[in-house]
Design an enzyme around this catalytic site. Structure first.
Site, PDB file in Angstrom:
ATOM      1  N   GLY A  33       0.822  -1.209   0.000  1.00  0.00           N
ATOM      2  CA  GLY A  33       0.000   0.000   0.000  1.00  0.00           C
ATOM      3  C   GLY A  33       0.849   1.248   0.000  1.00  0.00           C
ATOM      4  O   GLY A  33       2.058   1.192  -0.221  1.00  0.00           O
ATOM      5  N   ASN A  34       0.218   2.372   0.221  1.00  0.00           N
ATOM      6  CA  ASN A  34       0.957   3.642   0.300  1.00  0.00           C
ATOM      7  C   ASN A  34       0.289   4.526   1.342  1.00  0.00           C
ATOM      8  O   ASN A  34      -0.762   4.193   1.875  1.00  0.00           O
ATOM      9  CB  ASN A  34       1.017   4.297  -1.089  1.00  0.00           C
ATOM     10  CG  ASN A  34      -0.352   4.632  -1.630  1.00  0.00           C
ATOM     11  OD1 ASN A  34      -1.038   5.508  -1.105  1.00  0.00           O
ATOM     12  ND2 ASN A  34      -0.777   3.914  -2.657  1.00  0.00           N
ATOM     13  N   ARG A  35       0.926   5.650   1.613  1.00  0.00           N
ATOM     14  CA  ARG A  35       0.478   6.492   2.721  1.00  0.00           C
ATOM     15  C   ARG A  35      -0.520   7.574   2.324  1.00  0.00           C
ATOM     16  O   ARG A  35      -0.751   8.494   3.091  1.00  0.00           O
ATOM     17  CB  ARG A  35       1.691   7.163   3.375  1.00  0.00           C
ATOM     18  CG  ARG A  35       2.631   6.186   4.013  1.00  0.00           C
ATOM     19  CD  ARG A  35       3.710   6.922   4.785  1.00  0.00           C
ATOM     20  NE  ARG A  35       4.824   6.066   5.111  1.00  0.00           N
ATOM     21  CZ  ARG A  35       4.817   5.205   6.128  1.00  0.00           C
ATOM     22  NH1 ARG A  35       3.763   5.109   6.917  1.00  0.00           N
ATOM     23  NH2 ARG A  35       5.867   4.448   6.353  1.00  0.00           N
ATOM     24  N   SER A  36      -1.087   7.501   1.155  1.00  0.00           N
ATOM     25  CA  SER A  36      -2.051   8.536   0.781  1.00  0.00           C
ATOM     26  C   SER A  36      -3.243   8.523   1.741  1.00  0.00           C
ATOM     27  O   SER A  36      -3.829   7.476   1.997  1.00  0.00           O
ATOM     28  CB  SER A  36      -2.551   8.280  -0.642  1.00  0.00           C
ATOM     29  OG  SER A  36      -3.581   9.193  -0.941  1.00  0.00           O
TER      30      SER A  36
END
Ligand code: CTP
Ligand code: CA
Length: 234
Positions: A33-36
């Site tokens: 995933g990512n931190r958006s």
């Protein structure tokens, strides 16, 4: 936004906005995933709706609750929930043809694990190498299928490297993507912005600067929507 009331310049306009970060499964319980947080995309959806647009929010994993007390007084959006880049592509591809404004604010994973088995990965006592395959470029696909009068907007965060500074990366990306507007967050460069929390330089498909927006994520969203309004009917 009491100081911004009165502008209802997007009445009758249909918009779709993607927000949040995609998750790419590794196995049934793990993902890349990512931190958006989804805050910027949500702010754009709110600004479009506040100005009269009919908005659908395509929400990947959005950190902020889409209902509840923190949204008191905020516009209500039709929400389509998605998880992976492929889900997001499907939702945007379905919705975009009926829309006048298409905004890709989601952080789409560039790669996904080549295989996501139905069984949980087991540790083997040795290093593990993952094979990742490239995801489709959703924005590029939307630009390719854009209909006359439709405005397609992307976001990018750029940093400088040994080859080029962040602004040059932003210009190159704007040209490569071909979106009508690309809001470029030039990370780590004050670029004349001073101490504002968020700042974007907005480029057209030729990589030319058409405007800037800075301040809170809400300020940036309203500034970007001003530029979208300015480009309609051109
Ligand atoms: N985007 C997309 N599909 C992808 C990757 C990105 O639609 N697979 C969209 C994002 O939503 C954003 C824009 O493209 O609006 C720019 O994303 P960015 O990650 O900056 O661009 P990339 O082309 O992925 O380039 P980079 O190698 O810098 O990550
Ligand atoms: Ca990317």
């Amino acid at each position: 936004q009491p100081d911004r009331e009165g502008a209802h310049d997007l009445a009758g306009v249909r918009a779709v906005v993607s927000a949040g970060g995609t998750r790419e499964p590794l196995d049934p319980v793990r993902f890349l995933g990512n931190r958006s947080s989804g805050r910027q995309g949500l702010a754009v959806a709110d600004a479009l709706a506040a100005r009269g647009a009919d908005v659908t929010l395509v929400a990947a994993h959005v950190e902020v609750p889409l209902d509840g007390p923190s949204r008191a007084g905020a516009p209500e959006h039709r929400v389509v929930h998605v998880s992976t880049a492929l889900d997001l592509e499907r939702a945007m591809t379905d919705l975009a043809p009926a829309c006048d404004v298409v905004v890709m604010a989601a952080a789409v994973a560039d790669y996904r694990p080549a295989t996501a088995g139905a069984a949980k990965l087991k540790k083997s006592g040795a290093d593990l190498t993952l094979t990742l395959v490239e995801n489709p470029d959703v924005l590029a696909g939307l630009v390719g299928r854009r209909h006359p009068g439709q405005i397609v907007v992307g976001f990018a965060a750029e940093t400088g490297d040994a080859q080029r500074d962040a602004a040059a990366h932003g210009r190159a990306k704007a040209v490569r993507k071909g979106a009508d507007l690309l809001a470029v967050n030039v990370v780590g460069e004050s670029a004349g912005f001073g101490d504002v929390p968020n700042a974007v330089v907005v480029l057209d498909a030729a990589g030319e600067e058409v405007g800037r927006a800075d301040g809170s994520k809400i300020d940036v969203a309203w500034g970007l929507v001003d530029l979208i309004v300015g480009r309609r009917g051109r």
